[in-house]
Design a protein around this motif. Structure first.
Motif, PDB file in Angstrom:
ATOM      1  N   GLY A   1       0.815  -1.208   0.000  1.00  0.00           N
ATOM      2  CA  GLY A   1       0.000   0.000   0.000  1.00  0.00           C
ATOM      3  C   GLY A   1       0.850   1.258   0.000  1.00  0.00           C
ATOM      4  O   GLY A   1       0.464   2.284  -0.580  1.00  0.00           O
ATOM      5  N   THR A   2       2.012   1.192   0.618  1.00  0.00           N
ATOM      6  CA  THR A   2       2.946   2.322   0.615  1.00  0.00           C
ATOM      7  C   THR A   2       3.402   2.653  -0.797  1.00  0.00           C
ATOM      8  O   THR A   2       3.771   3.785  -1.098  1.00  0.00           O
ATOM      9  N   TYR A   3       3.348   1.654  -1.678  1.00  0.00           N
ATOM     10  CA  TYR A   3       3.820   1.816  -3.059  1.00  0.00           C
ATOM     11  C   TYR A   3       2.657   1.870  -4.061  1.00  0.00           C
ATOM     12  O   TYR A   3       2.864   1.736  -5.260  1.00  0.00           O
ATOM     13  N   GLY A   4       1.431   2.050  -3.549  1.00  0.00           N
ATOM     14  CA  GLY A   4       0.329   2.374  -4.448  1.00  0.00           C
ATOM     15  C   GLY A   4      -0.759   1.339  -4.641  1.00  0.00           C
ATOM     16  O   GLY A   4      -1.793   1.642  -5.238  1.00  0.00           O
ATOM     17  N   ILE A   5      -0.560   0.085  -4.149  1.00  0.00           N
ATOM     18  CA  ILE A   5      -1.599  -0.935  -4.318  1.00  0.00           C
ATOM     19  C   ILE A   5      -1.811  -1.630  -2.974  1.00  0.00           C
ATOM     20  O   ILE A   5      -0.883  -2.231  -2.428  1.00  0.00           O
ATOM     21  N   ASP A   6      -3.023  -1.558  -2.478  1.00  0.00           N
ATOM     22  CA  ASP A   6      -3.362  -2.109  -1.175  1.00  0.00           C
ATOM     23  C   ASP A   6      -2.935  -3.573  -1.075  1.00  0.00           C
ATOM     24  O   ASP A   6      -3.225  -4.390  -1.948  1.00  0.00           O
ATOM     25  N   ALA A   7      -2.249  -3.900   0.027  1.00  0.00           N
ATOM     26  CA  ALA A   7      -1.697  -5.242   0.213  1.00  0.00           C
ATOM     27  C   ALA A   7      -2.768  -6.319   0.253  1.00  0.00           C
ATOM     28  O   ALA A   7      -2.520  -7.470  -0.130  1.00  0.00           O
ATOM     29  N   ASP A   8      -3.969  -5.980   0.713  1.00  0.00           N
ATOM     30  CA  ASP A   8      -5.044  -6.965   0.794  1.00  0.00           C
ATOM     31  C   ASP A   8      -5.524  -7.425  -0.576  1.00  0.00           C
ATOM     32  O   ASP A   8      -6.040  -8.539  -0.716  1.00  0.00           O
ATOM     33  N   TRP A   9      -5.380  -6.566  -1.577  1.00  0.00           N
ATOM     34  CA  TRP A   9      -6.016  -6.824  -2.872  1.00  0.00           C
ATOM     35  C   TRP A   9      -5.019  -7.012  -4.011  1.00  0.00           C
ATOM     36  O   TRP A   9      -5.418  -7.148  -5.169  1.00  0.00           O
ATOM     37  N   LEU A  10      -3.731  -7.032  -3.694  1.00  0.00           N
ATOM     38  CA  LEU A  10      -2.723  -7.037  -4.755  1.00  0.00           C
ATOM     39  C   LEU A  10      -2.857  -8.236  -5.692  1.00  0.00           C
ATOM     40  O   LEU A  10      -2.792  -8.086  -6.915  1.00  0.00           O
ATOM     41  N   GLU A  11      -3.053  -9.426  -5.143  1.00  0.00           N
ATOM     42  CA  GLU A  11      -3.142 -10.606  -6.012  1.00  0.00           C
ATOM     43  C   GLU A  11      -4.376 -10.565  -6.898  1.00  0.00           C
ATOM     44  O   GLU A  11      -4.326 -10.942  -8.069  1.00  0.00           O
ATOM     45  N   ALA A  12      -5.498 -10.120  -6.365  1.00  0.00           N
ATOM     46  CA  ALA A  12      -6.705 -10.007  -7.195  1.00  0.00           C
ATOM     47  C   ALA A  12      -6.480  -8.998  -8.319  1.00  0.00           C
ATOM     48  O   ALA A  12      -6.908  -9.222  -9.465  1.00  0.00           O
ATOM     49  N   VAL A  13      -5.809  -7.887  -8.019  1.00  0.00           N
ATOM     50  CA  VAL A  13      -5.454  -6.917  -9.062  1.00  0.00           C
ATOM     51  C   VAL A  13      -4.565  -7.589 -10.103  1.00  0.00           C
ATOM     52  O   VAL A  13      -4.710  -7.363 -11.317  1.00  0.00           O
ATOM     53  N   GLY A  14      -3.666  -8.446  -9.641  1.00  0.00           N
ATOM     54  CA  GLY A  14      -2.777  -9.147 -10.557  1.00  0.00           C
ATOM     55  C   GLY A  14      -3.517 -10.027 -11.554  1.00  0.00           C
ATOM     56  O   GLY A  14      -3.136 -10.105 -12.729  1.00  0.00           O
TER      57      GLY A  14
END
Length: 369
Positions: free
Chosen positions: A322-335
């Motif tokens: 999240g510090t780098y722009g993509i919430d850690a909870d949802w990163l894989e789904a975004v992927g």
């Protein structure tokens, strides 16, 4: 112009279906922006059926066929709930990228003919949502001699690569690392167990689905003998490319290691947390002496686990994605939304340097609305 995709992910922890609505914006330089996200619950009966199918048992084909349809319905329900929450119509979405639910993963070296199985019928998803669905991302890489996993490094490169050494570690049921070197090279692999055994042990002894903040693990003390037994598993010393899952790191594996030892349950939990931290830290050490470590997945919220990593990696700056722009909870789904977009654009989605595949390839099968 909006460029809208939906990503669906259910991981090894089988705790919920992650669903995200993502706008990639500019076609040439997509910068994923999460518009809406939700964790859609998996009914306990469905979760039990998934976990039961992760190990060999009777009537597997019948159970798998039914579960495939049931999961497709659950993924469609998650999608329609997401759309309602976002106030977006199906016709505004370019495609869904659905990872499905892994129930068996036998990579090269595990069996004579490697295979991987993800359930969650994409035909059902497309039919019940009215949205083109892209799924079955892993098997093309495996057909090219690869592990079929991990698949996120290509996305991590697109989202986070920079001119310094960075590592992205996803701590889900299993844990994996993506190594983004300053010279532009990309490598990665599954490091071993993440949360799966921690979740199993606290559920067994306290009836809780997970160890919130790692508080129970923090209350115990890692047992040196058990730690040595667990870390002696050949998987940890194996050279990449490599991938793993519940087929290796499961309750039987843990119970065998505990045999003959007198252990308090909190101490076992602490030891399991140390196994996760130690295997991740070793992978990071092999990659570089220092840099930026980006954490995502459920483990990003485990304060005890992060403290263990910081003790083992004092020269690394550690923060969640999240510090780098993509919430850690949802990163894989975004992927997986990103992978669907790659598929429709005819662009590769794998990293041969990670999976061991012979070449880059477009991944996934397209199921039109």
């Amino acid at each position: 112009m909006p460029d809208l995709y939906i990503g669906l992910m259910s991981g090894t922890s089988v705790d919920s279906i992650d669903a995200v609505l993502v706008d990639f914006g500019d076609e040439d330089k997509p910068k994923p922006r999460i518009l809406t996200a939700l964790g859609h619950p998996i009914h306990p009966t469905l979760r039990d059926a998934i976990l039961a199918l992760c190990a060999p048992g009777p009537s597997e084909l019948d159970r798998a066929g039914q579960l495939d349809r049931q999961l497709g319905q659950a993924f469609a329900e998650a999608t329609n709930t997401l759309l309602a929450r976002a106030g977006v119509k199906p016709g505004e979405i370019t495609a869904i990228g659905s990872h499905g639910q892994t129930v068996r993963h036998r990579p090269p070296g595990a069996v004579a003919t490697p295979f991987t199985v993800q359930l969650g019928d994409p035909n059902t998803i497309a039919a019940l949502t009215g949205i083109t669905t892209v799924a079955d991302f892993r098997r093309r890489d495996m057909a090219l001699g690869g592990q079929g996993a991990p698949l996120m490094p290509a996305f991590h490169r697109a989202a986070f690569a920079t001119d310094c050494d960075r590592a992205v570690v996803n701590i889900g049921g299993m844990a994996n690392i993506t190594e983004l070197a300053a010279d532009g090279s990309v490598h990665g692999y599954d490091t071993g167990p993440g949360n799966a055994l921690l979740d199993y042990w606290i559920n067994l002894h306290k009836g809780q689905p997970f160890d919130r903040d790692g508080a129970w693990a923090a209350s115990g003390r890692a047992n040196p003998e058990l730690l040595n037994r667990l870390l002696a598993d050949p998987y940890f010393a194996a050279r990449p490319p490599k991938s793993t899952g519940r087929e290796t790191f499961n309750a039987s594996w843990l119970e065998q290691a505990c045999s003959g030892l007198e252990l308090a349950p909190p101490d076992v939990q602490a030891t399991l947390a140390e196994v996760t931290a130690a295997s991740i830290a070793e992978a990071v050490h092999v990659f570089a002496d220092g840099g930026e470590l980006l954490i995502c997945g459920g483990g990003a919220k485990n304060k005890d686990l992060l403290a263990r990593l910081r003790r083992r990696l004092p020269t690394w700056s550690i923060a969640d994605t999240g510090t780098y722009g993509i919430d850690a909870d949802w990163l894989e789904a975004v992927g997986f939304a990103w992978l669907a977009r790659q598929t429709l654009l005819g662009l590769p989605g794998n990293c041969p340097g990670v999976t061991g595949a012979r070449e880059e390839s477009v991944l996934g099968a397209i199921h039109p609305a």
